[in-house]
Enzyme design. Structure first.
Site, PDB file in Angstrom:
ATOM      1  N   GLU A 170      -9.137  -1.874   5.770  1.00 14.79           N
ATOM      2  CA  GLU A 170      -7.900  -2.041   6.521  1.00 14.79           C
ATOM      3  C   GLU A 170      -8.179  -2.095   8.023  1.00 14.79           C
ATOM      4  O   GLU A 170      -7.625  -2.934   8.747  1.00 14.79           O
ATOM      5  CB  GLU A 170      -6.941  -0.895   6.211  1.00 14.79           C
ATOM      6  CG  GLU A 170      -5.640  -0.958   6.994  1.00 14.79           C
ATOM      7  CD  GLU A 170      -4.724   0.215   6.707  1.00 14.79           C
ATOM      8  OE1 GLU A 170      -3.506   0.072   6.886  1.00 14.79           O
ATOM      9  OE2 GLU A 170      -5.228   1.289   6.302  1.00 14.79           O
TER      10      GLU A 170
ATOM     11  N   GLU B 238      -5.571   8.813  17.351  1.00  9.14           N
ATOM     12  CA  GLU B 238      -6.168  10.148  17.444  1.00  9.14           C
ATOM     13  C   GLU B 238      -7.122  10.407  16.275  1.00  9.14           C
ATOM     14  O   GLU B 238      -8.234  10.923  16.448  1.00  9.14           O
ATOM     15  CB  GLU B 238      -5.057  11.208  17.462  1.00  9.14           C
ATOM     16  CG  GLU B 238      -4.215  11.206  18.732  1.00  9.14           C
ATOM     17  CD  GLU B 238      -3.199  10.075  18.768  1.00  9.14           C
ATOM     18  OE1 GLU B 238      -2.632   9.830  19.847  1.00  9.14           O
ATOM     19  OE2 GLU B 238      -2.972   9.427  17.721  1.00  9.14           O
TER      20      GLU B 238
ATOM     21  N   SER C 273       0.774   6.513   2.780  1.00 14.20           N
ATOM     22  CA  SER C 273       1.400   7.486   3.679  1.00 14.20           C
ATOM     23  C   SER C 273       2.651   8.101   3.054  1.00 14.20           C
ATOM     24  O   SER C 273       3.362   7.449   2.280  1.00 14.20           O
ATOM     25  CB  SER C 273       1.776   6.825   5.002  1.00 14.20           C
ATOM     26  OG  SER C 273       0.626   6.436   5.713  1.00 14.20           O
TER      27      SER C 273
ATOM     28  N   GLN D 200       0.848  -1.199   0.000  1.00  9.82           N
ATOM     29  CA  GLN D 200       0.000   0.000   0.000  1.00  9.82           C
ATOM     30  C   GLN D 200       0.880   1.245   0.000  1.00  9.82           C
ATOM     31  O   GLN D 200       1.629   1.487   0.943  1.00  9.82           O
ATOM     32  CB  GLN D 200      -0.898  -0.008   1.240  1.00  9.82           C
ATOM     33  CG  GLN D 200      -1.774   1.220   1.408  1.00  9.82           C
ATOM     34  CD  GLN D 200      -2.374   1.296   2.803  1.00  9.82           C
ATOM     35  OE1 GLN D 200      -1.792   0.771   3.748  1.00  9.82           O
ATOM     36  NE2 GLN D 200      -3.506   1.935   2.935  1.00  9.82           N
TER      37      GLN D 200
ATOM     38  N   SER E  97       4.439  -1.591   4.388  1.00 10.15           N
ATOM     39  CA  SER E  97       4.628  -3.005   4.701  1.00 10.15           C
ATOM     40  C   SER E  97       4.671  -3.820   3.411  1.00 10.15           C
ATOM     41  O   SER E  97       3.941  -3.536   2.456  1.00 10.15           O
ATOM     42  CB  SER E  97       3.473  -3.510   5.571  1.00 10.15           C
ATOM     43  OG  SER E  97       3.370  -2.784   6.764  1.00 10.15           O
TER      44      SER E  97
END
Length: 400
Positions: free
Chosen positions: A237, A370, A122, A119, A154
């Site tokens: 996910e 968060e 990020s 993936q 990952s």
């Protein structure tokens, strides 16, 4: 007689089809890959997927019927831990947004494990605020040229394909000018570098994309609607991380409980109370996950999966910390600090010290705790949203 492509809803019919698969492809003499391919073609891979794409349009809950029959016969599985991103995130996104050609090309080798996925979401400057991503994709005829950097990826060192989101229009607000692609990890412009973690291993990577060419045929969804497509990936996910089907007292709580029973000399009253609290919390999470999976039989994962992932992270950290306290000095070490490149995370097969350190990442990966609390507050509980002054600004005007 029902049509050949009619949904299969009878558990006995699923058992009959599974037994027919076993009779034609005896696991004792059939190569594992050949068996997995045959299982996919028989519609017994994901039974809730459509005919022709590994399923039978069956209720999702009936997957357990097939799995039990195959496990009893000693049939091979597709090593789901090795390709968790492909199975848990890429596949449902391809199913929902992919063309028939894309489904035909990608789903079968994904499910059999022939092709591992990663993936590319990020970025160093866009972690929690994923919509602020800066990786650019520029149209060039029938292809897109992609440049940028991704991080915390990952399985990138093992992956054949990646799900990728990139900015295709910097002149619109950040959530809009994003497009979703399937990226070939063997492209010469893809560079994968290991990121060593506190555990000593490098299960994550940073990925540099330089002039990577992606054919438009590998775009998922419409141009500029990548954020919408990505929500399917992210919701799946969170369910994949926090809502896995597990028996009672398995996973982290099982390891702590086993240590408690086997090492009575370590017990104290205070730790006993914490163990009881953790055990109850794990059981509540397990039953809630089962309820969530039952709700998924009626549709796609929604924001409720954020709650499961949040609970998973909290419990994993609390229980792994309890285990280290229970073991004292013994719990601070583990046997392998060398730079390893694992294909999958092994929580229960390693020592307590490893589990304690690795669990620290549970509140970051798959969406930080968060951010998940914000999702639960706004999208599940319906509370007022936080002020977002950058929501309507063109991406190119954002401070970075």
């Amino acid at each position: 007689m029902p049509p050949a492509n009619a949904p299969v809803t009878d558990p006995d019919e699923l058992r009959r089809r599974t037994q027919a698969l076993l009779a034609e492809h005896d696991p004792a003499v059939t190569e594992p890959l050949d068996f997995l391919r045959a299982r996919y073609d028989a519609g017994l891979a994901w039974v809730h997927f459509p005919h022709g794409h590994g399923g039978l349009d069956a209720p999702r809950a009936l997957q357990a019927v097939v799995d039990a029959e195959l496990a009893a016969a000693g049939a091979p599985d597709n090593d789901p831990g090795r390709n968790g991103i492909g199975l848990g995130m890429a596949a449902p996104t391809i199913l929902r947004y992919g063309t028939e050609e894309q489904k035909d090309r990608f789903l079968r080798p994904l499910w059999t494990g022939e092709e591992v996925w990663c993936q590319l979401f990020s970025e160093p400057g866009a972690g929690s605020d994923l919509a602020a991503l800066a990786t650019r994709a520029v149209r060039d005829g029938d292809s897109w040229v992609v440049d940028g950097q991704k991080v915390w990826t990952s399985s990138a060192h093992n992956a054949r394909w990646a799900i990728l989101i990139a900015r295709t229009d910097p002149d619109v607000p950040k959530h809009r000018g994003i497009t979703y692609f399937v990226c070939d990890m063997t492209d010469p412009g893809v560079e994968v570098r290991p990121l060593r973690q506190i555990t000593g291993e490098a299960e994550f990577n940073e990925v540099f994309l330089t002039g990577v060419r992606i054919p438009d045929a590998h775009r998922l969804g419409a141009v500029g609607e990548g954020w919408k497509v990505a929500q399917t990936t992210l919701n799946n996910e969170r369910v994949a991380i926090g809502g896995q089907r597990m028996p009672r007292e398995s996973g982290m709580v099982g390891k702590v409980a086993a240590t408690w029973r086997e090492r009575p000399e370590l017990r104290t009253h205070g730790l006993h109370q914490r163990l009881l609290s953790g055990w109850v919390g794990a059981e509540v999470a397990r039953l809630t996950g089962e309820r969530l999976r039952q709700q998924l039989t009626a549709g796609h994962p929604g924001p409720e999966g954020a709650g499961m992932k949040l609970a998973f992270a909290r419990l994993a950290q609390e229980l792994s910390g309890l285990e280290v306290e229970l073991l004292g000095e013994e719990g601070l070490s583990y046997d392998d600090w060398t730079l390893r490149r694992p294909e999958a995370v092994d929580f229960t097969g390693r020592e307590a010290g490893y589990r304690y350190l690795r669990a620290k990442g549970n509140s970051i990966e798959g969406g930080t705790s968060e951010i998940l609390r914000n999702i639960i507050a706004e999208r599940v509980l319906g509370l007022p949203a936080e002020p977002r002054t950058d929501k309507d600004l063109p991406w190119k005007e954002l401070a970075r």
